[in-house]
Design a protein around this motif. Structure first.
Motif, PDB file in Angstrom:
ATOM      1  N   VAL A 195      13.869  -4.804  -2.806  1.00  0.00           N
ATOM      2  CA  VAL A 195      14.101  -3.364  -2.676  1.00  0.00           C
ATOM      3  C   VAL A 195      13.492  -2.654  -3.868  1.00  0.00           C
ATOM      4  O   VAL A 195      13.671  -3.073  -5.013  1.00  0.00           O
ATOM      5  CB  VAL A 195      15.612  -3.025  -2.676  1.00  0.00           C
ATOM      6  N   LEU A 196      12.774  -1.576  -3.579  1.00  0.00           N
ATOM      7  CA  LEU A 196      12.297  -0.672  -4.623  1.00  0.00           C
ATOM      8  C   LEU A 196      12.987   0.666  -4.416  1.00  0.00           C
ATOM      9  O   LEU A 196      13.030   1.170  -3.286  1.00  0.00           O
ATOM     10  CB  LEU A 196      10.782  -0.487  -4.490  1.00  0.00           C
ATOM     11  N   THR A 204       9.362   1.944   4.249  1.00  0.00           N
ATOM     12  CA  THR A 204       9.765   2.999   3.319  1.00  0.00           C
ATOM     13  C   THR A 204      10.683   3.987   4.039  1.00  0.00           C
ATOM     14  O   THR A 204      10.352   4.453   5.121  1.00  0.00           O
ATOM     15  CB  THR A 204       8.531   3.740   2.779  1.00  0.00           C
ATOM     16  N   LEU A 205      11.819   4.282   3.419  1.00  0.00           N
ATOM     17  CA  LEU A 205      12.748   5.262   3.994  1.00  0.00           C
ATOM     18  C   LEU A 205      12.930   6.413   3.019  1.00  0.00           C
ATOM     19  O   LEU A 205      12.810   6.238   1.815  1.00  0.00           O
ATOM     20  CB  LEU A 205      14.102   4.610   4.293  1.00  0.00           C
ATOM     21  N   GLY A 206      13.254   7.582   3.593  1.00  0.00           N
ATOM     22  CA  GLY A 206      13.485   8.744   2.740  1.00  0.00           C
ATOM     23  C   GLY A 206      12.174   9.393   2.341  1.00  0.00           C
ATOM     24  O   GLY A 206      11.121   9.107   2.909  1.00  0.00           O
ATOM     25  N   PRO A 207      12.229  10.265   1.340  1.00  0.00           N
ATOM     26  CA  PRO A 207      11.034  10.985   0.921  1.00  0.00           C
ATOM     27  C   PRO A 207       9.977  10.024   0.385  1.00  0.00           C
ATOM     28  O   PRO A 207      10.314   8.993  -0.191  1.00  0.00           O
ATOM     29  CB  PRO A 207      11.548  11.907  -0.191  1.00  0.00           C
ATOM     30  N   ARG A 208       8.698  10.365   0.603  1.00  0.00           N
ATOM     31  CA  ARG A 208       7.612   9.557   0.036  1.00  0.00           C
ATOM     32  C   ARG A 208       7.422  10.005  -1.409  1.00  0.00           C
ATOM     33  O   ARG A 208       6.409  10.619  -1.777  1.00  0.00           O
ATOM     34  CB  ARG A 208       6.333   9.748   0.838  1.00  0.00           C
ATOM     35  N   GLY A 209       8.393   9.744  -2.220  1.00  0.00           N
ATOM     36  CA  GLY A 209       8.365  10.196  -3.611  1.00  0.00           C
ATOM     37  C   GLY A 209       9.730   9.911  -4.216  1.00  0.00           C
ATOM     38  O   GLY A 209      10.425   9.001  -3.765  1.00  0.00           O
ATOM     39  N   PRO A 224       0.800  -1.231   0.000  1.00  0.00           N
ATOM     40  CA  PRO A 224       0.000   0.000   0.000  1.00  0.00           C
ATOM     41  C   PRO A 224       0.835   1.286   0.000  1.00  0.00           C
ATOM     42  O   PRO A 224       0.551   2.208  -0.773  1.00  0.00           O
ATOM     43  CB  PRO A 224      -0.807  -0.108   1.302  1.00  0.00           C
ATOM     44  N   GLU A 225       1.855   1.375   0.856  1.00  0.00           N
ATOM     45  CA  GLU A 225       2.580   2.649   0.933  1.00  0.00           C
ATOM     46  C   GLU A 225       3.370   2.940  -0.346  1.00  0.00           C
ATOM     47  O   GLU A 225       3.274   4.053  -0.894  1.00  0.00           O
ATOM     48  CB  GLU A 225       3.488   2.686   2.164  1.00  0.00           C
ATOM     49  N   PRO A 226       4.125   1.968  -0.872  1.00  0.00           N
ATOM     50  CA  PRO A 226       4.777   2.231  -2.163  1.00  0.00           C
ATOM     51  C   PRO A 226       3.755   2.525  -3.261  1.00  0.00           C
ATOM     52  O   PRO A 226       4.022   3.336  -4.154  1.00  0.00           O
ATOM     53  CB  PRO A 226       5.540   0.935  -2.464  1.00  0.00           C
ATOM     54  N   GLY A 227       2.591   1.872  -3.182  1.00  0.00           N
ATOM     55  CA  GLY A 227       1.540   2.144  -4.165  1.00  0.00           C
ATOM     56  C   GLY A 227       1.096   3.597  -4.113  1.00  0.00           C
ATOM     57  O   GLY A 227       0.853   4.226  -5.152  1.00  0.00           O
ATOM     58  N   GLU A 228       0.975   4.144  -2.886  1.00  0.00           N
ATOM     59  CA  GLU A 228       0.611   5.564  -2.741  1.00  0.00           C
ATOM     60  C   GLU A 228       1.678   6.470  -3.359  1.00  0.00           C
ATOM     61  O   GLU A 228       1.372   7.498  -3.968  1.00  0.00           O
ATOM     62  CB  GLU A 228       0.436   5.931  -1.256  1.00  0.00           C
ATOM     63  N   ILE A 229       2.932   6.088  -3.166  1.00  0.00           N
ATOM     64  CA  ILE A 229       4.024   6.882  -3.761  1.00  0.00           C
ATOM     65  C   ILE A 229       3.880   6.885  -5.285  1.00  0.00           C
ATOM     66  O   ILE A 229       4.016   7.927  -5.943  1.00  0.00           O
ATOM     67  CB  ILE A 229       5.393   6.318  -3.333  1.00  0.00           C
ATOM     68  N   GLN A 278      22.032   0.596   5.888  1.00  0.00           N
ATOM     69  CA  GLN A 278      22.530   1.211   4.646  1.00  0.00           C
ATOM     70  C   GLN A 278      21.500   2.164   4.040  1.00  0.00           C
ATOM     71  O   GLN A 278      21.852   3.223   3.517  1.00  0.00           O
ATOM     72  CB  GLN A 278      22.872   0.128   3.621  1.00  0.00           C
ATOM     73  N   ALA A 279      20.232   1.776   4.128  1.00  0.00           N
ATOM     74  CA  ALA A 279      19.190   2.632   3.543  1.00  0.00           C
ATOM     75  C   ALA A 279      19.118   3.948   4.303  1.00  0.00           C
ATOM     76  O   ALA A 279      18.992   5.021   3.703  1.00  0.00           O
ATOM     77  CB  ALA A 279      17.848   1.910   3.563  1.00  0.00           C
ATOM     78  N   LYS A 280      19.212   3.887   5.631  1.00  0.00           N
ATOM     79  CA  LYS A 280      19.172   5.117   6.427  1.00  0.00           C
ATOM     80  C   LYS A 280      20.353   6.010   6.065  1.00  0.00           C
ATOM     81  O   LYS A 280      20.201   7.226   5.883  1.00  0.00           O
ATOM     82  CB  LYS A 280      19.196   4.779   7.922  1.00  0.00           C
TER      83      LYS A 280
END
Lengths: 406, 63
Positions: free
Chosen positions: A369-370, A348-353, A182-187, A397-399
């Motif tokens: 990973v996306l 999800t890390l970083g900006p939502r976009g 759902p969250e990546p889908g919103e992005i 690493q993602a952070k």
């Protein structure tokens, strides 16, 4: 006799090349439903929709190169049946004998009911369809894409790039939520909205409007109508296995793809499968049965199936343990995915976009990973996919990467 | 033997880095950087496989 490859696209071509590289000196016959030599499909929904793209097909290998490779082609002629006892592929009235067979017939887009014969309605799988879409865009078409998948999103992107109105109709409330979460889908939804694409979510299509045999609009099941000069149907594909239905080749109960072992052998001896058509257990992902519609998968499987098909008797077959990878380009943004989204948790890390990193956890491991607009980062994470205990390291690493100065 | 990159073709898809990150890395600008363009004898088939995996045929090996 020799090696017969059914399906003249990337997987089939790579199979032919790989067979020769493995020392196969028998005949190779490549059978294709389309009349073209194998060509590349990812550009069909990307650069080939740009204004001014020439209409001609640019094949992956020229006729001369295929001649040099000793590949006989039978094009514009889909296989119609398979006799595994007599080891022949039927192409209409013609019977093509084989010692070894590779099934690489790909997949066919689902059609919209009631759309047959209506001008302005198309899928996007073939070169001819890409030309049709490009010409419609050249004429300033108001574009409606049915289905918010990756290819549909690229088509909306092509329309917006020209400043044309684009609408995407999607039955789910969040695009790609079943495949990415759902969250990546919103992005992804926000990428569309930011580019000015009209996203109609949680709504189906109840019919098409037309005049004089041409589509003029799409009627949604909430009663609204969206005017359209071009309707592109992107609601998924079905493995192209109709020609195998009467054969003993085992097919998947759900989508009728070819069931393979991890060596890409089918259920009948002397026959392998590769590419979009093939289900295979992926040992790297706990034996998950996968059927992938990715460029990289077609290339890799075509080559591996051929190596196994032409291996000398007694030679141990090669097993596939691949990390899936695909990319998609939307509105100037690059989406990349490695691994699998089948996961216990999605973070999800970083900006939502643009700039987002989405991590998929399975147990204590990174499963997938996306990334959006992080071409430098994606393959660093690939090295952690399904490595024992890699989740914490991936999070770390993602952070670091999202906190680094941009 | 040297690795050549055709920057007009490279799209930064990263298959080469996936296959052989000792030799290839995609940069922030979305183009591949060759980290070591002269593979040793024993690594050539490995590098060759990475080059062949490029979806846009942007890489080649030159003698």
């Amino acid at each position: 006799m020799g090696l017969v490859i059914v399906g003249a696209s990337l997987a089939g071509l790579r199979a032919a090349e790989s067979a020769r590289r493995s020392g196969w000196d028998g005949d190779i016959t490549l059978i294709g439903a389309e009349e073209h030599l194998p060509y590349d499909r990812p550009p069909l929904s990307k650069s080939q929709l740009d204004r001014g793209t020439p209409d001609a097909v640019v094949p992956l290998r020229s006729r001369a190169e295929l001649d040099e490779l000793g590949v006989t082609t039978l094009l514009g002629s889909p296989a119609t049946g398979l006799d595994t006892t007599g080891r022949t592929v039927l192409v209409g009235e013609t019977a093509v004998p084989y010692d070894a067979l590779i099934v690489a017939t790909g997949a066919t887009p689902f059609q919209l009911p009631g759309a047959a014969g209506l001008a302005g309605v198309t899928g996007l799988r073939t070169h001819a369809e890409a030309v049709a879409v490009r010409r419609a865009l050249d004429e300033g078409a108001r574009t409606v894409v049915i289905g918010a998948g990756f290819i549909g999103s690229e088509i909306a992107s092509a329309a917006r790039k020209r400043g044309l109105p684009a609408t995407i109709v999607e039955r789910l409330d969040v695009p790609l939520s079943r495949s990415l979460g759902p969250e990546p889908g919103e992005i992804c939804a926000d990428l569309h909205r930011a580019a000015g694409t009209d996203l109609r979510l949680g709504v189906g299509v109840s019919g098409l409007e037309s005049a004089g045999g041409r589509v003029t609009g799409v009627v949604l099941d909430d009663g609204t109508a969206v005017p359209a000069d071009l309707v592109v149907v992107g609601i998924g594909v079905r493995p192209a296995t109709g020609w195998l239905e009467e054969s003993p080749v085992a097919l998947h109960d759900g989508d009728r793809g070819v069931l393979c072992s991890a060596t890409l052998a089918t259920s009948v001896s002397g026959a392998w499968a590769a590419g979009d058509v093939a289900h295979f257990p992926n040992s790297r992902f706990e034996g998950d049965l996968m059927r992938l519609e990715h460029w990289t998968n077609a290339a890799e499987q075509g080559a591996l199936a051929a190596r196994n098909a032409v291996a000398a008797p007694g030679v141990a077959p090669e097993f596939l343990d691949t990390i899936p990878y695909f990319w998609s380009d939307w509105y100037g943004h690059r989406l990349q995915f490695v691994g699998t989204p089948r996961a216990d948790q999605v973070v999800t890390l970083g900006p939502r976009g643009p700039g987002a990193i989405v991590l998929y956890r399975r147990g204590t491991q990174l499963a997938g990973v996306l990334t959006i607009d992080r071409p430098r980062d994606i393959m660093k994470f690939r090295r952690l996919v399904m490595e024992p205990g890699s989740w914490e390291e991936a999070l770390f690493q993602a952070k670091e990467r999202v906190e680094a100065a941009v | 033997m040297r690795i050549d990159v055709d920057r007009s073709r490279c799209e930064g898809l990263g298959m080469c880095e996936a296959m052989a990150h000792e030799f290839f890395e995609v940069g922030d600008d979305g183009f591949v950087v060759v980290r070591d363009d002269s593979p040793a004898e024993g690594q050539r088939s490995f590098v060759r496989a990475a080059i062949d995996s490029c979806p846009v045929s942007a890489l080649s090996l030159r003698d």
